[in-house]
Scaffold this active site. Sequence first.
Site, PDB file in Angstrom:
ATOM      1  N   ASP A  41       0.833  -1.204   0.000  1.00 14.33           N
ATOM      2  CA  ASP A  41       0.000   0.000   0.000  1.00 14.33           C
ATOM      3  C   ASP A  41       0.870   1.256   0.000  1.00 14.33           C
ATOM      4  OD1 ASP A  41      -1.877   2.084   0.697  1.00 14.33           O
ATOM      5  OD2 ASP A  41      -3.205   0.536   1.440  1.00 14.33           O
ATOM      6  N   SER A  81      -7.459   4.651  -0.733  1.00  9.48           N
ATOM      7  CA  SER A  81      -7.252   3.204  -0.732  1.00  9.48           C
ATOM      8  C   SER A  81      -8.543   2.431  -0.970  1.00  9.48           C
ATOM      9  CB  SER A  81      -6.616   2.757   0.589  1.00  9.48           C
ATOM     10  OG  SER A  81      -5.270   3.169   0.648  1.00  9.48           O
ATOM     11  N   THR A 134      -8.116  -1.722   2.104  1.00  8.41           N
ATOM     12  CA  THR A 134      -7.621  -2.649   1.082  1.00  8.41           C
ATOM     13  C   THR A 134      -8.153  -4.067   1.255  1.00  8.41           C
ATOM     14  OG1 THR A 134      -5.648  -1.289   0.763  1.00  8.41           O
ATOM     15  CG2 THR A 134      -5.560  -3.559  -0.053  1.00  8.41           C
ATOM     16  N   ASP A 301      -1.343   0.083  -4.650  1.00  8.19           N
ATOM     17  CA  ASP A 301      -2.643   0.633  -5.033  1.00  8.19           C
ATOM     18  C   ASP A 301      -2.562   2.099  -5.440  1.00  8.19           C
ATOM     19  OD1 ASP A 301      -1.961   1.266  -2.433  1.00  8.19           O
ATOM     20  OD2 ASP A 301      -3.970   0.983  -1.611  1.00  8.19           O
ATOM     21  N   HIS A 302      -1.519   2.778  -4.984  1.00  2.31           N
ATOM     22  CA  HIS A 302      -1.316   4.201  -5.288  1.00  2.31           C
ATOM     23  C   HIS A 302       0.005   4.622  -4.649  1.00  2.31           C
ATOM     24  CE1 HIS A 302      -2.267   4.843  -1.076  1.00  2.31           C
ATOM     25  NE2 HIS A 302      -3.397   4.169  -1.247  1.00  2.31           N
ATOM     26  N   HIS A 392      -2.211  11.195  -0.879  1.00  2.00           N
ATOM     27  CA  HIS A 392      -1.747  10.375  -2.002  1.00  2.00           C
ATOM     28  C   HIS A 392      -1.433  11.250  -3.205  1.00  2.00           C
ATOM     29  CE1 HIS A 392      -4.450   6.932  -0.245  1.00  2.00           C
ATOM     30  NE2 HIS A 392      -3.423   7.228   0.528  1.00  2.00           N
TER      31      HIS A 392
END
Length: 430
Positions: A41, A81, A134, A301-302, A392
């Site tokens: 993550d 997320s 997640t 995921d990012h 993010h």
Amino acid sequence: MQRRMFVKWISVLIIVTFFQTSVGFAEYQEKVENVIFMIPDGFSTSYATNYRIFKGDNISFDSLLVGMMKTNSANSWVTDSAAAATAMATGVKTNNRMIGVSPKGQELKTILEASKEAGKSTGLVTTVSITDATPAAFGAHVQSRKSEYDIAKQLVGKVDVLLGGGRSRFTPRSTEDENVIEIALSEGYRYMDNRKKLLNDSETGTRVLGLFAEEELTPVVDLQTDDQPSLAEMATEALRVLEKNEEGFFLMIESGQIDRAGHVHDPVWAMNEIKAFEEAVNKVLEFARQDQKTLVVIAGDHDTGGMSVGGYNEYVANIELVKEAKATGNKIASMLNKRRSNAKELVKQYSGITLTKKEEKEIKKAKKKEVAIVLNDIISKRAYVGWNTHVHSGVDVPIYAYGPASQNFRGHLDNTDLPKKIAEALEITF
């Protein structure tokens, strides 16, 4: 003579082409029984580069790099997320903060649920709460990621192996609520709450609930006891249980605290969590190499924090500086006295850095909630690690893959492509 040579070379070319085509076709046709989807993550290329420098060597899964992935959500170029995991679990983009549902609130089938319907066993493993965004997105459907008690109730019974933190999410919030741990026990799960029980588990039952912290697991660099398992240890237990199913399994393994480190600009925390993730990847790859019917997909995921490699107007990268650090910024902040007069001593002891008088003043003046971030920014500056946000960013992230059908993950993909390609590899309806 020339004609014979020409014919000879054409024949060789045809044979080589046929062989390459046959090998490629055979590779594509290899059967996939199991999928292990690993999500670091918050991990992006800058984290990979910094970790490579920190480690002083290549990352063990560098050679598995196959592509890059877009991460935007349905309502923003910068995902959270919940939306990111929903896209990676369902193949459909949703709005930020939503779990397992479309922007209009319709439930979306996940790749985990499709695997379950196909007779496979399922598992979720994480270093944060098992009800966090997640893991939740692979087995739950709620309008808000904050509905963690409801997520816990939905995961139990659907997911065979649940390992991580979040014990408080499984206990009643009011007299009207049920104890989700008791529900799990009634449905055949064996429950464990410490590392010793996990490592000594040799039972043959196929359902396990392991909750090793009230909230999230302790950051690996801050661990002072051996009561919590590592990500690699949880992954090993999950594989031991799930591989009993002859129909195969789907397992998602998340390193959730790389993201947490990025939010507070902590390079010490981030690098040590990536190290722990790499150890888990090595265990997974060892299993996959022996099994030969397991597809491993790795993708963050990012990006979190907008970390840079080098910075501060210098052509320097010095993240090796944090290699001997012994605590996160949060941990150091928690040990400061009321006047913060022991900051210099603590920072020297736990990070090896000698604070300047200006830096000491910055720490003393910081608001209580910002002390750790000030500490982290001081350490980051010494290590020439830059950051551009506390949330993010929308940059693309790398994709790694190993095993049969791994070639299908090559190129520049969208996050919604991953579960579709996994379903195709498993030959299941999705």
